[in-house]
Design a protein around this motif. Structure first.
Motif, PDB file in Angstrom:
ATOM      1  N   PRO A 155      24.153 -81.581  26.574  1.00 44.29           N
ATOM      2  CA  PRO A 155      24.127 -83.048  26.608  1.00 44.29           C
ATOM      3  C   PRO A 155      24.080 -83.723  25.239  1.00 44.29           C
ATOM      4  CG  PRO A 155      22.593 -82.140  28.204  1.00 44.29           C
ATOM      5  CD  PRO A 155      23.117 -80.987  27.429  1.00 44.29           C
ATOM      6  N   LEU A 156      23.486 -83.076  24.242  1.00 38.19           N
ATOM      7  CA  LEU A 156      23.411 -83.745  22.933  1.00 38.19           C
ATOM      8  C   LEU A 156      24.808 -83.979  22.372  1.00 38.19           C
ATOM      9  CD1 LEU A 156      21.439 -84.740  20.681  1.00 38.19           C
ATOM     10  CD2 LEU A 156      21.942 -82.598  19.528  1.00 38.19           C
ATOM     11  N   TRP A 157      25.739 -83.056  22.667  1.00 39.90           N
ATOM     12  CA  TRP A 157      27.071 -83.188  22.103  1.00 39.90           C
ATOM     13  C   TRP A 157      28.001 -84.032  22.972  1.00 39.90           C
ATOM     14  CZ3 TRP A 157      27.427 -77.183  21.567  1.00 39.90           C
ATOM     15  CH2 TRP A 157      26.567 -76.765  20.520  1.00 39.90           C
ATOM     16  N   LEU A 169      24.395 -81.244   5.158  1.00 35.18           N
ATOM     17  CA  LEU A 169      24.230 -79.864   5.617  1.00 35.18           C
ATOM     18  C   LEU A 169      23.158 -79.790   6.699  1.00 35.18           C
ATOM     19  CD1 LEU A 169      24.882 -76.831   5.244  1.00 35.18           C
ATOM     20  CD2 LEU A 169      23.097 -76.778   3.505  1.00 35.18           C
ATOM     21  N   ILE A 170      22.038 -80.482   6.434  1.00 35.61           N
ATOM     22  CA  ILE A 170      20.931 -80.437   7.393  1.00 35.61           C
ATOM     23  C   ILE A 170      21.311 -81.142   8.690  1.00 35.61           C
ATOM     24  CG2 ILE A 170      18.565 -81.212   7.802  1.00 35.61           C
ATOM     25  CD1 ILE A 170      17.970 -80.544   4.913  1.00 35.61           C
ATOM     26  N   LEU A 171      22.062 -82.204   8.583  1.00 40.52           N
ATOM     27  CA  LEU A 171      22.515 -82.891   9.798  1.00 40.52           C
ATOM     28  C   LEU A 171      23.248 -81.906  10.710  1.00 40.52           C
ATOM     29  CD1 LEU A 171      23.217 -85.461  11.501  1.00 40.52           C
ATOM     30  CD2 LEU A 171      25.302 -85.611  10.159  1.00 40.52           C
ATOM     31  N   ARG A 172      24.118 -81.100  10.112  1.00 36.26           N
ATOM     32  CA  ARG A 172      24.888 -80.170  10.925  1.00 36.26           C
ATOM     33  C   ARG A 172      24.020 -79.078  11.528  1.00 36.26           C
ATOM     34  NH1 ARG A 172      27.900 -82.892   7.833  1.00 36.26           N
ATOM     35  NH2 ARG A 172      30.105 -83.252   8.278  1.00 36.26           N
ATOM     36  N   PHE A 173      23.046 -78.598  10.765  1.00 37.29           N
ATOM     37  CA  PHE A 173      22.125 -77.598  11.311  1.00 37.29           C
ATOM     38  C   PHE A 173      21.399 -78.161  12.525  1.00 37.29           C
ATOM     39  CE2 PHE A 173      21.719 -73.527   9.349  1.00 37.29           C
ATOM     40  CZ  PHE A 173      22.365 -73.643   8.132  1.00 37.29           C
ATOM     41  N   ILE A 174      20.951 -79.418  12.390  1.00 29.22           N
ATOM     42  CA  ILE A 174      20.197 -80.026  13.487  1.00 29.22           C
ATOM     43  C   ILE A 174      21.091 -80.225  14.699  1.00 29.22           C
ATOM     44  CG2 ILE A 174      19.053 -82.138  14.245  1.00 29.22           C
ATOM     45  CD1 ILE A 174      17.818 -82.366  11.520  1.00 29.22           C
ATOM     46  N   ILE A 175      22.276 -80.749  14.489  1.00 30.58           N
ATOM     47  CA  ILE A 175      23.160 -81.002  15.625  1.00 30.58           C
ATOM     48  C   ILE A 175      23.478 -79.702  16.359  1.00 30.58           C
ATOM     49  CG2 ILE A 175      25.467 -81.777  16.310  1.00 30.58           C
ATOM     50  CD1 ILE A 175      23.995 -84.169  15.597  1.00 30.58           C
ATOM     51  N   VAL A 176      23.739 -78.641  15.603  1.00 29.54           N
ATOM     52  CA  VAL A 176      24.080 -77.363  16.257  1.00 29.54           C
ATOM     53  C   VAL A 176      22.874 -76.772  16.983  1.00 29.54           C
ATOM     54  CG1 VAL A 176      24.790 -74.984  15.848  1.00 29.54           C
ATOM     55  CG2 VAL A 176      26.016 -76.848  14.751  1.00 29.54           C
ATOM     56  N   ALA A 177      21.712 -76.780  16.328  1.00 38.59           N
ATOM     57  CA  ALA A 177      20.528 -76.183  16.954  1.00 38.59           C
ATOM     58  C   ALA A 177      20.035 -77.011  18.130  1.00 38.59           C
ATOM     59  CB  ALA A 177      19.421 -76.010  15.921  1.00 38.59           C
ATOM     60  N   ALA A 178      19.895 -78.314  17.902  1.00 34.16           N
ATOM     61  CA  ALA A 178      19.380 -79.165  18.976  1.00 34.16           C
ATOM     62  C   ALA A 178      20.361 -79.224  20.131  1.00 34.16           C
ATOM     63  CB  ALA A 178      19.101 -80.568  18.444  1.00 34.16           C
ATOM     64  N   GLY A 179      21.647 -79.186  19.795  1.00 34.97           N
ATOM     65  CA  GLY A 179      22.654 -79.213  20.851  1.00 34.97           C
ATOM     66  C   GLY A 179      22.544 -78.027  21.773  1.00 34.97           C
ATOM     67  N   GLN A 180      22.340 -76.844  21.187  1.00 30.63           N
ATOM     68  CA  GLN A 180      22.206 -75.652  22.024  1.00 30.63           C
ATOM     69  C   GLN A 180      20.938 -75.707  22.852  1.00 30.63           C
ATOM     70  OE1 GLN A 180      23.620 -71.734  20.166  1.00 30.63           O
ATOM     71  NE2 GLN A 180      23.189 -73.022  18.398  1.00 30.63           N
ATOM     72  N   TYR A 181      19.913 -76.338  22.311  1.00 33.41           N
ATOM     73  CA  TYR A 181      18.640 -76.421  23.000  1.00 33.41           C
ATOM     74  C   TYR A 181      18.719 -77.396  24.173  1.00 33.41           C
ATOM     75  CZ  TYR A 181      13.530 -76.280  23.266  1.00 33.41           C
ATOM     76  OH  TYR A 181      12.234 -76.088  23.652  1.00 33.41           O
ATOM     77  N   SER A 182      19.575 -78.422  24.049  1.00 29.67           N
ATOM     78  CA  SER A 182      19.659 -79.411  25.125  1.00 29.67           C
ATOM     79  C   SER A 182      20.361 -78.806  26.329  1.00 29.67           C
ATOM     80  CB  SER A 182      20.405 -80.664  24.639  1.00 29.67           C
ATOM     81  OG  SER A 182      21.776 -80.380  24.418  1.00 29.67           O
ATOM     82  N   HIS A 183      19.951 -79.206  27.492  1.00 26.93           N
ATOM     83  CA  HIS A 183      20.441 -78.533  28.689  1.00 26.93           C
ATOM     84  C   HIS A 183      20.388 -79.477  29.876  1.00 26.93           C
ATOM     85  CE1 HIS A 183      21.677 -75.463  31.218  1.00 26.93           C
ATOM     86  NE2 HIS A 183      20.716 -74.612  31.139  1.00 26.93           N
ATOM     87  N   TRP A 184      21.088 -79.108  30.928  1.00 30.20           N
ATOM     88  CA  TRP A 184      21.078 -79.902  32.153  1.00 30.20           C
ATOM     89  C   TRP A 184      19.748 -79.862  32.878  1.00 30.20           C
ATOM     90  CZ3 TRP A 184      24.255 -83.498  34.085  1.00 30.20           C
ATOM     91  CH2 TRP A 184      25.504 -83.635  33.467  1.00 30.20           C
ATOM     92  N   TYR A 185      19.107 -78.680  32.886  1.00 28.81           N
ATOM     93  CA  TYR A 185      17.743 -78.681  33.412  1.00 28.81           C
ATOM     94  C   TYR A 185      16.882 -77.774  32.566  1.00 28.81           C
ATOM     95  CZ  TYR A 185      19.856 -74.913  36.298  1.00 28.81           C
ATOM     96  OH  TYR A 185      20.552 -73.838  36.763  1.00 28.81           O
ATOM     97  N   ALA A 186      15.614 -78.123  32.478  1.00 27.90           N
ATOM     98  CA  ALA A 186      14.705 -77.357  31.617  1.00 27.90           C
ATOM     99  C   ALA A 186      14.074 -76.243  32.423  1.00 27.90           C
ATOM    100  CB  ALA A 186      13.624 -78.278  31.058  1.00 27.90           C
TER     101      ALA A 186
END
Lengths: 179, 313, 736
Positions: free
Chosen positions: B174-176, B294-311
């Protein structure tokens, strides 16, 4: 055009994980990985609890993001049944498909390619059911052609209430859970 | 109370997705820098600045080719089935942003090489006199150079935005799931490249121009980030939760401090003061911008993978 | 050729024509599937299917093992087998892991340090047997043969039992009586004159109402029972689940009763009160078949739902509603007798109450009720008579537990070993039962072992109990050996064969071979007249008109069909003193016990403590499967279930690791907390079989916590010596 899918009766599933082990044995799934799994969802305050136990796997979606995002075409629809398969020697292991799957159904095989449930197509083509369906001791799993109105799975969907998982993701999953 | 448990424990999938590590953010960063550099370099060509001897359009292509190759090495390292990488180039999958990207990336090389032909390395020129011939032919055709500039900008933009498109096509995260992600990556890449070229440019006009341009890019980037987050917050619950990860959740401190604070606002202030001649130009601001990107991209990639349809617990 | 062998013939490629499957040759110890073709010398290609029956638990489901290119590939159910119906449970499906288990015992071991230190040295089989025989002869000479005891569990113990009987000891026991289903067998025997047995004689498939009292079917994976449970659900049966924890079975129930632990007797009495008061029972059936009903009716009147509510915390209206529901579907109603029924020390009486409630349903011999099982009779091998023991068994001196009939008390033998009364027990043979986890209060087990002159453990993995042995004998697993024939009492009669599918990977040997070799060293050759086990099995089968070669091909041969239900006008027979269902038992009264079950209040946990409850997971069998790679991959540790509100209040989080401390100060290993709504606030729950402390058993060492370690207190049932184990309380050990 056949559309293979599964119908699973959650009233019967006890979450024993027989389906998990049968799949691992049948498909030589590497140690530590599973292609199917049990999800237990319970709501409410004790003792008024509602619980649903589901056996889950790749939903072999009709509109699969894992197929559309694959840059090499390794992830593709099989000619028969719309089953989604991965050609090991076309997969580069980019993992876009893994990120695209709302169900987290895929994993990276230690040999480098991406792997997942194949609906045991090697068995289905011989007229057998997938390993998980064949082993289930509660007989809660049904496999068949959803486009055939006379199939077991179609008949069940006509006669019982059901739901699929995360339908709002828009992938049109082909596994349905009877409630 | 809603309790969900799963028995699945696949490596890199559970308990949350971690299939993409440092390789992808590093590539995104390098790709973004190259995109920006190509846009800047191509723009200068388009504007006929190649006539200036110390135009950055002469050395930016070299840097682009090196940085891009490093980025592609990072991409290659990310692959799990490396020996089959050539499969990318035996087909074109029109629905796959990654297929588009892999072809764009290879097509960029000839473009950069043509750019390099405008001023080949001296050693190579001596060994191969034919290069001198081509160089002179190129430089005597201003219209051709203009077109090369346009192509360079076009492909630069292509690199800059396809990764955003790629991530936003992965609706399962969902983050992406935002139609403005491509613009965020493009503008961040532009801003980083502008900061970089501002520091290394030998031409004074270019230095000043790029500082001002970078300020503009940084301001736009702030708006784009805001719109990105607003878009998520006003969409579905899972997207709103994803945005919350950056705003208040696990990634909030890195996001606010390193991306917004030290990545945009502080360098913006410094650079605004500098272009208004209140303080001297300093490389500190551009460095902050670049690291922030650089840090923006790290955050987007990491947080994006962490975001999900259900927890899941 | 039978159809099965024809199929195999086609599957094996032409070059392997000479390779016949399984041990049709009566030579050698194990044969199993051919790995190397005799003619060509090349390894066998293709798939071979060999029928056998599973040994991962004690249900003995018929299975077919698949060997692909000479290696064990997978195990599936045998469709001809009535227990599995072609589908194995998750453990059976993972049975391949038992063969490939790296933790397996590989060679005989002899202790060289003090007991329990797990300091062993590998020896040859001859050395091990010589040592054992020498010790056993000495024990016989110094104390008498009765001073040897055998603790065995599973069909693999059959040949060892035979050996021990030939040696002359009556002290043969299994934990399954005093630590498991003993109370219900006694309770039902006192009421109906017959036991429930295994598989349970419950016609779940056809029942219209199933009452599960503390039975967690679905997590407790008795294959046939779970299959029938699913069929019952399909047919719309009403499920009533009574459990302090919202189990999987509770999730399937129409009525879930969150009973306070320890008060089940009150609920049973109240249910019977309602059924009697509202006259919901079949009067005709009771008139014909009940003895002492008047006294019962009088006695039961005091146990009103309102009274029960105070004890059980179950709403009186719910008690009434569920009682009426049961009666509505009678006689196709089953109040499941449970299996592991050793809970609070009054378990035989509680089981008797369950038996009486079933009697009020009139379901004896009825479809959907308690059916009449039958089996295929295969004559025993014609052995010479066993020596008679003058002393009798040592487990129940002076008949202290008057109703422990037929089976020996494992904990009784343990006590005799410690006290030396009524006579000393100086040697233990342990087969396939991890006594330190099976018997309550581990310290007593260790005390007993220290009194022994000889401690032999036969096992497949280095279990905790093996760590305490003088001699450890490694057995081959079920896919590598023959065992005794299986002819269970069930809905249909059949005989099933366990035969080798593949060779044992190291120096493991089957139990029949060990028994024969030890027997020969003890001079008991006349009790082992058969050359090898094939001869033994073939002799037995031939005397029933069958043959080993036939059974090897099919795996299961069925007997003639009989009815499991009473006929239209058939009257049931009850082997009780009155010849009827004993609602009032003189037998009990005369022995000084309550003739009609009474309720006794359970102890309350001390402040801050929770009652420790334990159970099963479908992935593991007790503590014996934890190193099977398929199974430990899915579950390598247990969790302790704690009510979510309680967890919040005391400050522990879901997923946090804590140590538990029991009322006697015993502290467990670290265990993960599962903070959940699915359990009462006054108890905690964990799956049994983890927290093992055998260092040899590397994969499972210190993984999870051992409930058995925390069970230091137990209440012994005065009727039959069963050890009630749900009487321990635990708290979080904050010092940890």
């Amino acid at each position: 055009m056949a559309r293979y899918g599964m119908v699973i009766d959650t009233k019967k599933c006890v979450g024993c994980q027989d389906c998990v082990i049968a799949c691992q044995a049948e498909n030589n799934v590497p140690q530590g990985f599973c292609r199917d799994w049990i999800t237990t969802e319970s709501k409410g305050k004790f003792p008024t609890i509602e619980m649903e136990i589901r056996t889950e796997r790749c939903n072999h979606c009709t509109d699969a993001p894992c197929v559309s995002c694959c840059p090499t075409g390794a992830s593709h629809y099989h000619d028969v049944g719309g089953v989604i398969l991965v050609n090991h020697d076309e997969c580069i292991g980019c993992k876009a498909c893994i990120a695209s799957c709302p169900y987290d159904a895929r994993y990276v095989h230690p040999e480098g390619y991406v792997d997942k449930c194949t609906f045991c197509i090697h068995r289905v083509e011989k007229g057998e059911d997938p390993a998980c369906v064949s082993v289930c001791p509660t007989y809660c799993m049904h496999f068949g052609d959803l486009d055939d109105p006379n199939s077991d799975v179609s008949q069940l969907l006509k006669s019982r209430k059901y739901h699929s998982l995360i339908p709002e993701a828009g992938t049109k999953p082909n596994i349905f859970y009877l409630t | 109370m809603n309790e969900i448990t799963t028995t699945r424990h696949n490596h890199m999938i559970d308990p949350s997705l971690t299939v993409w590590g440092w390789e992808i953010p590093v590539y995104l960063f390098l790709g973004g820098m190259v995109a920006g550099m190509m846009l800047i370099s191509g723009y200068f060509l388009f504007k006929g600045r190649h006539k200036e001897d110390n135009c950055s359009c002469y050395y930016l292509p070299y840097m682009s080719i090196i940085l891009l190759s490093l980025g592609m090495v990072a991409l290659f390292l990310d692959l799990e089935h490396k020996l089959y990488v050539w499969r990318l180039y035996t087909t074109f999958q029109i629905t796959s942003a990654m297929s588009w990207g892999s072809w764009i990336l290879v097509l960029v090389y000839p473009i950069l090489i043509v750019n390099i032909m405008m001023r080949p390395p001296k050693i190579v020129e001596e060994k191969l006199p034919i290069l001198k011939e081509w160089k002179n032919k190129l430089l005597s055709h201003p219209l051709l150079i203009k077109n090369i500039g346009v192509l360079t900008m076009f492909f630069g933009a292509g690199i800059g935005l396809y990764t955003g498109v790629l991530l936003s096509s992965l609706g399962a995260r969902p983050l992406w799931s935002s139609s403005i992600l491509w613009l965020l990556f493009l503008i961040s890449g532009l801003s980083g490249a502008a900061a970089f070229v501002h520091v290394i440019a030998k031409n004074v006009y270019e230095r000043e121009l790029l500082a001002k341009a970078d300020n503009a890019f940084l301001i736009v980037e702030l708006f784009v980030i805001a719109l990105f987050l607003i878009g998520l917050k006003t969409a579905t619950e899972v997207q709103a939760n994803a945005a919350d990860m950056l705003l208040f959740g696990d990634f909030a401190s890195s996001f606010w401090v390193f991306v917004i604070g030290f990545g945009i606002i502080v360098p913006l202030i410094i650079q605004l003061l500098a272009v208004n001649h209140k303080i001297h130009h300093t490389p500190i601001a551009p460095i902050m911008v670049i690291i922030g990107g650089l840090i923006l991209r790290f955050i987007i990639v990491a947080a994006g993978q962490y975001s999900h349809w259900y927890a899941l617990n | 050729m039978s159809s099965l062998s024809r199929r195999r013939f086609l599957k094996i490629t032409g070059a392997t024509f000479g390779a016949t499957v399984a041990a049709s040759s009566l030579s050698g110890v194990v044969k199993g599937a051919e790995k190397v073709d005799e003619k060509t010398g090349k390894s066998v290609k293709g798939i071979q299917k060999i029928p056998t029956f599973c040994d991962i638990c004690f249900w003995k489901c018929g299975a077919i093992a698949y060997v692909k290119d000479g290696e064990l590939w997978k195990i599936e159910g045998n469709p001809d087998d009535p227990l599995s119906n072609g589908r194995l449970c998750p453990r059976g499906t993972g049975g391949v892991g038992a063969h490939y288990d790296e933790s397996r015992l590989k060679a005989p071991l002899m202790r060289k340090g003090p007991r329990g230190k797990e300091e062993f040295v590998e020896v040859t089989w001859d050395e091990a047997f010589d040592f054992i025989a020498k010790k056993m002869k000495k024990i016989k000479a110094d104390y008498g043969p009765e001073s040897m005891a055998l603790f065995s569990h599973g069909i693999g113990g059959a040949f060892l039992k035979h050996l021990m009987k030939a040696y002359g000891t009556p002290n043969l026991t299994a934990p399954s009586f005093a630590q498991c289903r003993g109370p219900r067998e006694v309770g039902f025997d006192l009421t109906y004159g017959d036991v429930i047995g295994s598989p349970e004689r419950t016609d779940i498939e056809n029942t219209k109402c199933l009452v599960l009292l503390g039975s967690h079917l679905g997590e407790n994976m008795h294959n046939t029972q779970v299959q029938e449970f699913s069929h019952a659900i399909e047919k719309g049966a009403t499920i009533i689940t009574v459990d302090p924890r919202f189990s999987v079975a509770a999730g399937k129930a129409k009525h879930y009763l969150p009973i306070k632990p320890g008060t089940d007797m009150a609920l049973l009495l109240a249910w019977m009160n309602v059924i009697v008061a509202e006259k919901l029972y079949n009067k005709n059936f009771i008139d014909k078949n009940a003895f002492g009903f008047e006294q019962f009716e009088y006695e039961i009147a005091q146990y009103t739902p309102e009274w029960a509510y105070i004890e059980t915390t179950i709403d009186p209206e719910v008690i009434r509603e569920t009682a009426r529901e049961m009666a509505r579907y009678a006689p196709a109603t089953i109040i499941h007798p449970g299996r592991h029924t050793t809970w609070y020390g009054d378990d035989a009486q509680r089981s008797r109450a369950v038996a009486l409630l079933n009697a009020l349903m009139g379901n004896w011999g009825k479809k959907g009720g308690l059916y009449n099982p039958y089996n295929l009779s295969i004559p025993r091998y014609p052995y010479p008579k066993y020596p008679k023991s003058e002393k009798g068994s040592a487990d129940n001196p002076n008949h202290k537990y008057p109703f422990a009939e037929g089976e020996k008390l494992s904990t009784g033998l343990r006590e005799a070993t410690i006290t030396g009364k009524p006579y000393p027990i100086k040697g233990w043979f342990v087969y396939g039962t991890n006594l330190t986890q099976a018997l309550p209060n581990t310290q007593e087990t260790i005390d007993a072992i220290q009194k022994l002159d000889l401690m032999v453990v036969v096992d497949v993995v280095p279990s905790e109990i093996a760590g305490w042995a003088d001699v450890v004998l490694p057995e081959s697993v079920y896919v590598e050996r023959y065992d005794e024939l299986n002819t269970p009492l069930f809905k249909e009669s059949f005989v099933a064969l366990r035969q080798p599918v593949v060779e044992a990977p190291n120096d493991q040997k089957p139990n029949w071979w060990m028994a024969k070799k030890i027997g020969e060293k003890l001079g008991l050759q006349k009790y082992f007249p058969w050359k090898n086990v094939e001869e033994y099995l073939d002799t037995r089968l031939k005397s029933a008109g069958l043959s080993l070669s036939e059974l090897q091909k099919k795996g299961v041969i069925k007997g003639p069909k009989e009815s499991i239900y009473l006929g239209e006008n058939e009257e049931p027979e009850f082997y009780t003193p009155s010849g009827k269902i004993e609602f009032y038992s003189h037998k009990l009264k005369e022995a000084g016990f309550d003739p009609i079950p009474k309720y006794s209040k359970p102890e309350e946990p001390p402040a801050g403590y929770f009652r420790l409850l334990f159970g099963r997971a479908p992935i593991h069998t007790f503590s014996k499967t934890q190193s099977n790679r398929y199974l430990y991959d899915l579950m390598d540790e247990n969790e302790v279930w704690l009510n979510a509100d309680v967890a919040k209040r005391i400050g522990v989080k879901n997923g946090e690791y804590v140590k538990l401390k029991n009322q006697d100060g015993v502290v467990s290993n670290k265990v993960k907390i599962k903070a959940t709504e699915r359990i009462r606030t006054d108890c905690v729950y964990m799956v049994h079989g983890f927290g093992q402390r055998s260092k040899m058993y590397r994969q499972t060492f210190n993984k999870g916590a051992s409930d058995a370690q925390l069970i230091t207190k137990y209440k012994t049932d005065p009727l039959m010596g069963g050890t009630g184990m749900n009487v321990n309380f635990v708290t979080i050990d904050w010092e940890a």
